[in-house]
Scaffold this motif. Sequence first.
Motif, PDB file in Angstrom:
ATOM      1  N   HIS A   1       0.830  -1.211   0.000  1.00  0.00           N
ATOM      2  CA  HIS A   1       0.000   0.000   0.000  1.00  0.00           C
ATOM      3  C   HIS A   1       0.854   1.247   0.000  1.00  0.00           C
ATOM      4  O   HIS A   1       0.558   2.240  -0.656  1.00  0.00           O
ATOM      5  CB  HIS A   1      -0.931   0.019   1.220  1.00  0.00           C
TER       6      HIS A   1
ATOM      7  N   ASP B   1       2.155   1.962  -3.402  1.00  0.00           N
ATOM      8  CA  ASP B   1       1.059   2.513  -4.200  1.00  0.00           C
ATOM      9  C   ASP B   1       0.913   4.004  -3.972  1.00  0.00           C
ATOM     10  O   ASP B   1       0.840   4.799  -4.898  1.00  0.00           O
ATOM     11  CB  ASP B   1      -0.251   1.843  -3.744  1.00  0.00           C
ATOM     12  N   ASP B   2       0.864   4.339  -2.691  1.00  0.00           N
ATOM     13  CA  ASP B   2       0.653   5.722  -2.288  1.00  0.00           C
ATOM     14  C   ASP B   2       1.782   6.609  -2.820  1.00  0.00           C
ATOM     15  O   ASP B   2       1.547   7.683  -3.368  1.00  0.00           O
ATOM     16  CB  ASP B   2       0.596   5.765  -0.755  1.00  0.00           C
TER      17      ASP B   2
ATOM     18  N   GLY C   1       3.736   5.939  -5.281  1.00  0.00           N
ATOM     19  CA  GLY C   1       3.635   5.980  -6.743  1.00  0.00           C
ATOM     20  C   GLY C   1       2.715   7.108  -7.179  1.00  0.00           C
ATOM     21  O   GLY C   1       3.049   7.899  -8.061  1.00  0.00           O
ATOM     22  N   ASN C   2       1.554   7.204  -6.515  1.00  0.00           N
ATOM     23  CA  ASN C   2       0.614   8.275  -6.843  1.00  0.00           C
ATOM     24  C   ASN C   2       1.213   9.637  -6.569  1.00  0.00           C
ATOM     25  O   ASN C   2       1.029  10.587  -7.324  1.00  0.00           O
ATOM     26  CB  ASN C   2      -0.674   8.115  -6.023  1.00  0.00           C
ATOM     27  N   PHE C   3       1.922   9.708  -5.472  1.00  0.00           N
ATOM     28  CA  PHE C   3       2.543  10.967  -5.078  1.00  0.00           C
ATOM     29  C   PHE C   3       3.565  11.409  -6.132  1.00  0.00           C
ATOM     30  O   PHE C   3       3.650  12.578  -6.488  1.00  0.00           O
ATOM     31  CB  PHE C   3       3.212  10.776  -3.717  1.00  0.00           C
TER      32      PHE C   3
ATOM     33  N   VAL D   1       3.511  10.625  -9.296  1.00  0.00           N
ATOM     34  CA  VAL D   1       2.781  11.070 -10.479  1.00  0.00           C
ATOM     35  C   VAL D   1       2.318  12.514 -10.295  1.00  0.00           C
ATOM     36  O   VAL D   1       2.389  13.341 -11.195  1.00  0.00           O
ATOM     37  CB  VAL D   1       1.576  10.142 -10.749  1.00  0.00           C
ATOM     38  N   GLU D   2       1.877  12.789  -9.059  1.00  0.00           N
ATOM     39  CA  GLU D   2       1.431  14.144  -8.741  1.00  0.00           C
ATOM     40  C   GLU D   2       2.573  15.151  -8.879  1.00  0.00           C
ATOM     41  O   GLU D   2       2.424  16.204  -9.469  1.00  0.00           O
ATOM     42  CB  GLU D   2       1.007  14.148  -7.260  1.00  0.00           C
TER      43      GLU D   2
ATOM     44  N   PRO E   1       4.471  14.709 -13.198  1.00  0.00           N
ATOM     45  CA  PRO E   1       3.585  14.090 -14.170  1.00  0.00           C
ATOM     46  C   PRO E   1       4.384  13.573 -15.358  1.00  0.00           C
ATOM     47  O   PRO E   1       5.370  14.185 -15.758  1.00  0.00           O
ATOM     48  CB  PRO E   1       2.659  15.237 -14.621  1.00  0.00           C
TER      49      PRO E   1
ATOM     50  N   THR F   1       5.990   8.169 -15.017  1.00  0.00           N
ATOM     51  CA  THR F   1       5.847   6.727 -14.788  1.00  0.00           C
ATOM     52  C   THR F   1       5.179   6.034 -15.971  1.00  0.00           C
ATOM     53  O   THR F   1       4.604   6.682 -16.809  1.00  0.00           O
ATOM     54  CB  THR F   1       5.036   6.445 -13.512  1.00  0.00           C
TER      55      THR F   1
END
Length: 471
Positions: free
Chosen positions: A454, A457-458, A460-462, A464-465, A468, A471
């Motif tokens: 998890h 995942d978190d 990874g999103n961060f 991307v934020e 941008p 990934t």
Amino acid sequence: EGMTIDELAKRTGQSISTLQTILTNVGEKVGSEFDTLSIDIAELVAMEVGVNVRRLHSNEGTEILPRPPVVTVMGHVDHGKTSLLDALRQTSVAAKEAGGITQHVGAFVVGMTSGASITFLDTPGHAAFSAMRARGAAVTDIVVLVVAADDGVMPQTLEAMAHAKAAKVPIVVAINKCDKPAANAEKVRLQLASEGLLLEDMGGDVQVVEVSAMKKTGLDNLEEALLLQAEMMDLKACIDGPAQAYVVEARLDRGKGPLVTAIVKAGTLICGKYVVVGSEWGRIRAIRDMAGKSTERATPAMPVEIEGLKGLPRAGDDIIVVESEERARMLSAGRKRKFEKDRLMKIMDGRVEDPETEPSDEAPKRVELPIIVKGDVQGTVQAVTDALGSLNSPQVFVNVVHVGVGSLSQSDVDMAQACGACIIGFNIKAPPSSISLAASRANIKIMQHRVIYHLLDDIGNFIVEKAPGTT
Ligand code: GDP
């Protein structure tokens, strides 16, 4: 004290004209090659050409005395490194003076009735050891390899052995948990021997001691073994002259600013002096011993806390004494430039090595993500740090700037703010609201998780934020 340009050229393998150009760049007047440079300037120039010049003053009419060994505890997770350090710390000088209560400051000293003493680095594990080594800091003299008597040799046991071997640091084995019914010290001995450790009772010179951190047995024997090992190594240092020291730990205190736990390797560190620490500088405003008592000076192997730096250095950074504020500023600026250059070089190397990166005309900027990792135990912190490393790519650099065991504190938030980092809390309690509030005010992201999957995942999103298209 100092050296001529000619001498420096010989030592760095650079031409005199190269050195003269650098000297001009840093604003030094340049004369003939037989002009003498101060040690600071020589160091600065050497660093610019990527050479680490060892300071020269050590053997000129100075007194060389035996010094206590500096010891690091390593071993597999749950084999009792923390417990052993706790048990040893209770016998430390500071604990005795402070009535048993000590705060974690990165190192402590155990004194023997014979007058000898041992300095223990208080951060168990391989990460700290490697971080120090990465900066060339040969702080540790001896590694205590902790192996649980009921569990035997495990992957991180072997890893610790490899680390010690690579650093050419001798090992003293502590077979721990000997109080357990399932303990089998003999089996552990055989396992270690089959992994290539030349144990003493088998004709080698690696000492083995059986202990129980829980029952506090065998600790005297361990200390004796460490002193014997130190004696064989004939550890010595000169007490006179400007100090050469290393950072063991650094933290930000809201009132006092950066606080650095340091261990002197040679010479004497004196209050009031200007120092350069890694790429930071400052003037030593206060020196405290491990019991928190103010002192004027620190001698070899004595861990101290120093106050007065302008910025936060890293574990393993060297501390050198310079003669003036001007020199300190200049050396620090020179090092910052050098570090920045090295960092860029490393990033570029990463790009070249990765076959998946498509060559493009515009060099894509690699996004750096500074992260602080806090976890419940050293083992999880290590696991999280390793997992984060797997996220590195030519576009993203996950930079773990600080790791720690325990709940989130104000000093974590302070440090996150100082380096623009986000904080990962792994398997720890949610921070008190005052800390969460301070973090959100400073715009610091805190990610709390109990499952690595998890967490990744978190993050990874961060990423991307933050970056941008990476990934
Ligand atoms: P680390 O991960 O290597 O730092 O290990 P810890 O010090 O956290 O110890 C792991 C577990 O082993 C804890 O539950 C300790 O209480 C236990 N432990 C540590 N030393 C001993 C010992 O000498 N005897 C016994 N029976 N248990 C121990």
